[in-house]
Scaffold this motif. Structure first.
Motif, mmCIF file in Angstrom:
data_model
loop_
_atom_site.group_PDB
_atom_site.id
_atom_site.type_symbol
_atom_site.label_atom_id
_atom_site.label_comp_id
_atom_site.label_asym_id
_atom_site.label_seq_id
_atom_site.Cartn_x
_atom_site.Cartn_y
_atom_site.Cartn_z
ATOM 1 N N ALA A 17 0.843 -1.196 0.000
ATOM 2 C CA ALA A 17 0.000 0.000 0.000
ATOM 3 C C ALA A 17 0.874 1.240 0.000
ATOM 4 O O ALA A 17 2.019 1.228 0.450
ATOM 5 N N ASP A 18 0.322 2.319 -0.508
ATOM 6 C CA ASP A 18 1.014 3.610 -0.538
ATOM 7 C C ASP A 18 1.224 4.111 0.900
ATOM 8 O O ASP A 18 0.273 4.183 1.682
ATOM 9 N N PRO A 19 2.456 4.471 1.278
ATOM 10 C CA PRO A 19 2.726 4.892 2.652
ATOM 11 C C PRO A 19 2.423 6.364 2.936
ATOM 12 O O PRO A 19 2.633 6.834 4.048
ATOM 13 N N ALA A 20 1.914 7.104 1.941
ATOM 14 C CA ALA A 20 1.749 8.550 2.100
ATOM 15 C C ALA A 20 0.814 8.912 3.249
ATOM 16 O O ALA A 20 1.087 9.837 4.021
ATOM 17 N N ALA A 21 -0.305 8.195 3.390
ATOM 18 C CA ALA A 21 -1.261 8.529 4.450
ATOM 19 C C ALA A 21 -0.672 8.264 5.829
ATOM 20 O O ALA A 21 -0.932 9.003 6.784
ATOM 21 N N LEU A 22 0.124 7.207 5.955
ATOM 22 C CA LEU A 22 0.805 6.946 7.230
ATOM 23 C C LEU A 22 1.776 8.065 7.555
ATOM 24 O O LEU A 22 1.881 8.499 8.712
ATOM 25 N N ALA A 23 2.484 8.532 6.534
ATOM 26 C CA ALA A 23 3.416 9.636 6.746
ATOM 27 C C ALA A 23 2.671 10.896 7.151
ATOM 28 O O ALA A 23 3.120 11.650 8.030
ATOM 29 N N ALA A 24 1.516 11.133 6.533
ATOM 30 C CA ALA A 24 0.715 12.309 6.888
ATOM 31 C C ALA A 24 0.256 12.218 8.336
ATOM 32 O O ALA A 24 0.268 13.212 9.073
#
Length: 249
Positions: A17-24
């Motif tokens: 999965a794309d990690p962008a939301a976790l980083a946000a």
């Protein structure tokens, strides 16, 4: 051979999965915690809550937790704020999260009278950030990328969603009692303190308002997690959640 339900679920949870939301989430969590730490210091609460009282109500199993001398306790809050900034920046994220978790939890264990369930959640989330890979992107010191790129297992998202959903659900479950639903307490008592507010005050202080807010609060907590999970209602549910928390604040 047809895969079993367990195998299908396992494959789904481990799918990339794309990690962008976790980083946000990491950035926002660190920023809010840094702001909260500075606010706590500037309001003088380090002194009024921890240093000035001669007696502290301690937690079971933690009677040995006590406030440090003033200079050292202020240093603890300084390190806490720095570690929160590091979390937001993604600088040595897991180590910074570990430092933040230990220091934040220590300060909360000093005084039981200052307990808030939000603070308990902060400790849990701080601990989870030690283990959850939130530093794959948008990080000063990102974790090493895997051959398939900076991805995370989808299950990590569901783990975090479940934790936040449990907070909402049990907040609603705790409201299923006679005081909250049949007597509109403690909201009936709390809202009396708002009677002086121009125009809205007299409305807030009425019994129907207390019952409306009590039942709405219980319904919100019991169901908002489901509306947030459903793609069709997520955007509206997020706006409602933000408005709800701003009103409560």
């Amino acid at each position: 051979m047809t895969p079993t339900v367990t195998e299908t679920l396992r494959d789904r949870l481990w799918s990339p999965a794309d990690p962008a939301a976790l980083a946000a989430f990491r950035v926002l969590f660190g920023a809010v915690m840094a702001f909260a730490t500075v606010r706590f210091w500037l309001n003088g609460w380090i002194d009024s809550i921890y240093l000035e009282p001669d007696f502290h109500f301690t937690y079971a199993w933690f009677p040995w937790v006590a406030p440090l001398p003033s200079a050292w306790l202020h240093f603890v809050f300084l390190l806490m704020g720095i570690s929160a900034v590091f979390i937001a920046l993604g600088a040595w994220t897991r180590r910074s999260a570990a430092v933040f978790f230990v220091l934040f939890t220590y300060t909360e264990l000093i005084e039981k009278a200052a307990y808030l369930n939000h603070y308990y959640l902060v400790s849990i989330l701080g601990l989870l950030l030690v283990f959850i890979p939130t530093d794959r992107v948008w990080a000063v010191t990102p974790s090493p990328a895997k051959p398939e790129g900076p991805v995370v297992p989808l299950g990590v998202y569901w783990f975090l969603r479940t934790q936040v959903g449990l907070v909402y659900f049990f907040a609603g479950f705790a409201k299923i009692n006679g005081d909250w639903l049949l007597r509109a307490e403690p909201l009936r008592t709390w809202l009396q303190n708002s009677a002086h507010i121009p125009f809205f005050g007299p409305i807030l202080a009425t019994e129907p308002t207390a019952f409306l807010m009590s039942w709405s609060g219980a319904l919100f907590d019991l169901t908002i997690w489901a509306w947030l999970l459903w793609g069709r209602t997520r955007a509206v549910a997020f706006i409602v959640a933000v408005l709800f928390h701003v009103i409560v604040w």
